[in-house]
Design an enzyme around this catalytic site. Structure first.
Site, short mmCIF file in Angstrom:
data_model
loop_
_atom_site.label_atom_id
_atom_site.label_comp_id
_atom_site.label_asym_id
_atom_site.label_seq_id
_atom_site.Cartn_x
_atom_site.Cartn_y
_atom_site.Cartn_z
N CYS A 12 0.86 -1.18 0.00
CA CYS A 12 0.00 0.00 0.00
C CYS A 12 0.90 1.23 0.00
O CYS A 12 2.12 1.12 0.17
CB CYS A 12 -0.90 0.00 1.24
SG CYS A 12 0.07 0.13 2.75
N HIS A 82 3.66 1.91 10.73
CA HIS A 82 2.73 1.78 11.88
C HIS A 82 2.82 2.96 12.85
O HIS A 82 1.91 3.18 13.63
CB HIS A 82 3.13 0.58 12.74
CG HIS A 82 2.82 -0.74 12.15
ND1 HIS A 82 1.69 -0.98 11.44
CD2 HIS A 82 3.48 -1.92 12.23
CE1 HIS A 82 1.70 -2.25 11.07
NE2 HIS A 82 2.77 -2.85 11.53
N HIS A 132 -1.58 -4.42 19.13
CA HIS A 132 -1.04 -4.20 17.78
C HIS A 132 -0.12 -2.96 17.83
O HIS A 132 -0.48 -1.96 18.47
CB HIS A 132 -2.18 -3.97 16.79
CG HIS A 132 -1.72 -3.90 15.37
ND1 HIS A 132 -1.09 -2.78 14.85
CD2 HIS A 132 -1.76 -4.80 14.37
CE1 HIS A 132 -0.78 -3.01 13.59
NE2 HIS A 132 -1.18 -4.22 13.27
N GLU A 134 0.49 -0.56 15.89
CA GLU A 134 -0.12 0.73 15.50
C GLU A 134 -0.96 1.29 16.65
O GLU A 134 -0.91 2.49 16.95
CB GLU A 134 -0.99 0.56 14.25
CG GLU A 134 -1.62 1.87 13.80
CD GLU A 134 -2.68 1.71 12.73
OE1 GLU A 134 -2.48 0.95 11.78
OE2 GLU A 134 -3.75 2.34 12.88
N THR A 172 -6.19 1.87 11.64
CA THR A 172 -6.42 2.06 10.19
C THR A 172 -6.93 0.80 9.49
O THR A 172 -7.70 0.89 8.55
CB THR A 172 -5.13 2.53 9.48
OG1 THR A 172 -4.10 1.60 9.76
CG2 THR A 172 -4.75 3.92 9.87
N ASN A 230 -3.60 -11.60 4.79
CA ASN A 230 -4.29 -10.78 3.78
C ASN A 230 -4.14 -11.40 2.39
O ASN A 230 -5.02 -11.27 1.55
CB ASN A 230 -3.87 -9.31 3.86
CG ASN A 230 -2.55 -9.03 3.19
OD1 ASN A 230 -2.51 -8.86 1.98
ND2 ASN A 230 -1.47 -9.02 3.96
FE1 SF4 Z 1 -1.07 1.29 4.28
FE2 SF4 Z 1 -1.79 1.44 6.82
FE3 SF4 Z 1 -1.09 3.64 5.51
FE4 SF4 Z 1 -3.36 2.43 4.90
S1 SF4 Z 1 -2.84 3.39 6.84
S2 SF4 Z 1 -1.86 3.24 3.45
S3 SF4 Z 1 -2.84 0.28 5.20
S4 SF4 Z 1 0.21 1.90 5.99
#
Ligand code: SF4
Length: 289
Positions: A12, A82, A132, A134, A172, A230
């Site tokens: 991503c 993260h 997690h 994040e 997220t 995923n």
């Molecule tokens: Fe990627 Fe997470 Fe950023 Fe979305 S929030 S673009 S999944 S790193």
């Protein structure tokens, strides 16, 4: 035969940006020879982490780890997508590291909201998976009480006082529908405050695109690590649409014997699959079939 690569296959935006940052820093620091570290593996992909290691990048797993590095060898630390707690950034700087922040801007936005709203006296509710990285990072930007809620049940049982003003955000990668269900419980319980939808749709977009592509092609190839949940999910989605769907980790796993009738091959990849692997597979199929 035509090969179609899904537009959102692989990394991503946030992960790509973080990985690019490490390679940029390697180039930048070549001249002065200063050492480069990442705070945790930059991505859950052994090939990428291995390649970085060969280029001299080391992984620091914790602040304690960072503290063990001799003072003369404390170079640049890159924060992965993260993000981390505010205190982690500060401690690293105090230890003498240069901190390069590659936190995904979508995650950074949550840090900013949490910092501002908690300073204004609101308690923070993070809808996400406790533990997690994040979520741990987001928690670390709050100056007030912070709760992590993973399910409707946990929201129903959360012991916060009725007068407490809340700011509700989401991890997220949390499922948007589940986020809405949790928010609904807080509404029913009569809490005041704000709700900010901070779900990132990168995963949903990748899945929707894979479904659409698999429905159009004769053969679908899904590339990703064996343990990547995923990628497995992508495979299942594609398999529902296209019977000839193959799950491979790298080009080495591809042993295709395609029927003459095959005209269209689709390719997608999980979130931690590097571009070079995707390109290798794509080129191989183009040239050999
Ligand atoms: Fe990627 Fe997470 Fe950023 Fe979305 S929030 S673009 S999944 S790193």
């Amino acid at each position: 035969m035509e090969v179609i690569l899904a537009e959102h296959a692989g990394f991503c935006f946030g992960v790509q940006r973080a990985v690019d940052t490490v390679y940029e820093q390697i180039e930048k620091k070549k001249a002065d020879g200063s050492l480069i570290y990442t705070f945790g593996p930059i991505i859950h992909n052994e090939e990428v982490v291995g390649d970085l290691q060969e280029r001299g990048v080391r992984v620091l797993d914790s602040l304690a780890d960072a503290g063990e590095v001799p003072k003369g060898k404390r170079g640049t630390v890159i924060i992965r997508s993260h993000g981390v707690e505010k205190a982690v950034c500060e401690s690293l700087k105090e230890m003498g590291y240069e901190v390069v922040d590659a936190t995904c801007p979508f995650v950074k936005r949550i840090h900013n909201i949490v910092e501002k709203e908690s300073a204004a006296g609101k308690s923070i509710v993070i809808v996400g998976n406790a533990g997690h990285p994040e979520v741990e990072g987001i928690k670390g930007w709050s100056a007030s009480a912070t709760y992590v809620v993973e399910s409707v049940e946990e929201a129903e049982n959360l012991a916060c006082s009725p007068g407490e003003e809340l700011c509700i955000v989401s991890q997220t990668t949390f499922n948007y529908k589940k986020f809405q269900d949790v928010v609904e419980i807080f509404r029913e319980r009569g809490y005041n405050g704000s709700v900010v939808n901070t779900v990132c749709n990168a995963t949903e977009v990748r899945q929707a695109e894979a479904r659409e592509l698999a429905a159009r092609v004769d053969v679908m190839i899904v590339i990703g690590g064996n343990h990547s949940s995923n990628t497995r999910k992508l495979y299942e989605i594609c398999r529902q649409e296209c019977e000839m769907t193959y799950y491979i980790q790298t080009l080495d796993d591809l042993h295709l014997k395609l029927p003459e009738s095959v005209r269209l091959v689709g390719i997608t990849a999980g979130a931690s699959t590097p571009n070079n692997i995707i390109e290798e597979v794509q080129n191989y199929v183009r040239i050999n079939f």
